[in-house]
Scaffold this active site. Sequence first.
Site, short mmCIF file in Angstrom:
data_model
loop_
_atom_site.label_atom_id
_atom_site.label_comp_id
_atom_site.label_asym_id
_atom_site.label_seq_id
_atom_site.Cartn_x
_atom_site.Cartn_y
_atom_site.Cartn_z
CB CYS A 140 19.35 -16.68 60.09
SG CYS A 140 18.44 -16.59 58.54
CD GLU A 141 22.98 -22.42 58.44
OE1 GLU A 141 22.84 -23.27 57.56
OE2 GLU A 141 23.48 -21.29 58.26
#
Length: 430
Positions: free
Chosen positions: A346-347
């Site tokens: 999640c980046e």
Amino acid sequence: MAENPLLDPAFLRRLADEVGTPFLFYDAEVLRKRIQVVKDLTSGESLVSRYAMKASSAHLILKEMKSQGIWIDAVSGNEILRAKRAGFAMGAEPPVVLLTADVFRDNALEVIREEKVVPNLGSIGQLATLRESGYEGPVGLRVNPGFGHGHVQACDTGGPSSKHGIWIDDLPRAIDEATRSGLPVTLLHAHVGSGPTQDEFNANVGRLAFLFRELIEKLPDCGAVSFGGGLPHSYRDPALVPDLAPLARTLRDAQASFSESAGRDMRVEIEPGRFFVAPCATLVSRVADRKSTRTNEKGQGHDFLMVDAGFVDLVRPAMYGSFHRMTVVGESLGPVRPWAVAGPLCESGDVFTRDDHELIQPRELPTPEPGDFLLLHDAGAYGAVMSSNYNSLGRAPQVWWDDGRAVLMSRRETLDDILAAECEQPLLGR
């Protein structure tokens, strides 16, 4: 099976079924060939090769280094203890394990006192810290000679922007402080980095040799000079192996010159890390999906290969914009086209295909199907050791391949492993 087992889809599927993906795959024979290259470079009397174990501290790699007579450069107390567990001798005579650190933290001071490992100091303040801790043994001094740099700007190892070492103009004060503290200086050290070319590294070693010859005349206890690491590894062309013959001559000439100048036999050391281990490991990931974005007023769209490895497994592309070669492995691959390869985190920075400005730079790759494999090559240096538990993901397992036999050298971390250090321990007596 293909000569390289990783190019055989059936082999990869069988291995992935046992350990899951992603995983790191180490080829012992590739490592041994690199070790031999370095041993050939330092063949001769009073020439020593160390391994900068921060590049990869896996126990089987350390044991391989020990079996080949390679010494160790450690950067923390725990690295010293890992080397000890792998069988390396402790103590200062000879200093098989050396600690090179900019700051003493955690258990470093305790370990060097108990194991009598020589500390190689990067600041004058560390001399006072040693004296106050009760340490009474020999020391090395790491010098910043005012020149040198690493493979990327973020890795400056010498020069005005580098945090490493004692600035050359401050070295006389460091020597005086060591003398007053009763800490004999037995080693001079500098690490100027690999730079863009082998020729530049060779030239920098020559400059250091001239500088150190003058210094050792003022250090009666000094018995060794280290030129640090810096042997370059080509991440783009695996066939490009540098010609190390000129460097070998420089090292032999420097050893003879130092010995003549000092009037005693001087030891000359180098301490590669990346060069030893970078090519021996491959990060194996599985393709999860394919998807596309469209060009709009904010920029060009991309076709994405989504894989299950991320920067938790190999952080160099996200941290430095570093290049790693890629190979797609599958039974029936589609046409070659530009793909941006991205991971599961999640980046937004979790993209492996970046340029040196850290912008997305798609790679020309065959088109895989979900379930096929994508290999990221040359992951042996700063792969596993810089991995993390971001997103509460367990670190990937490591597999050792030697003479047709696969061995699990570290298993995949579980949630229990990740939570093992968490606690609710009262502090300050409450």
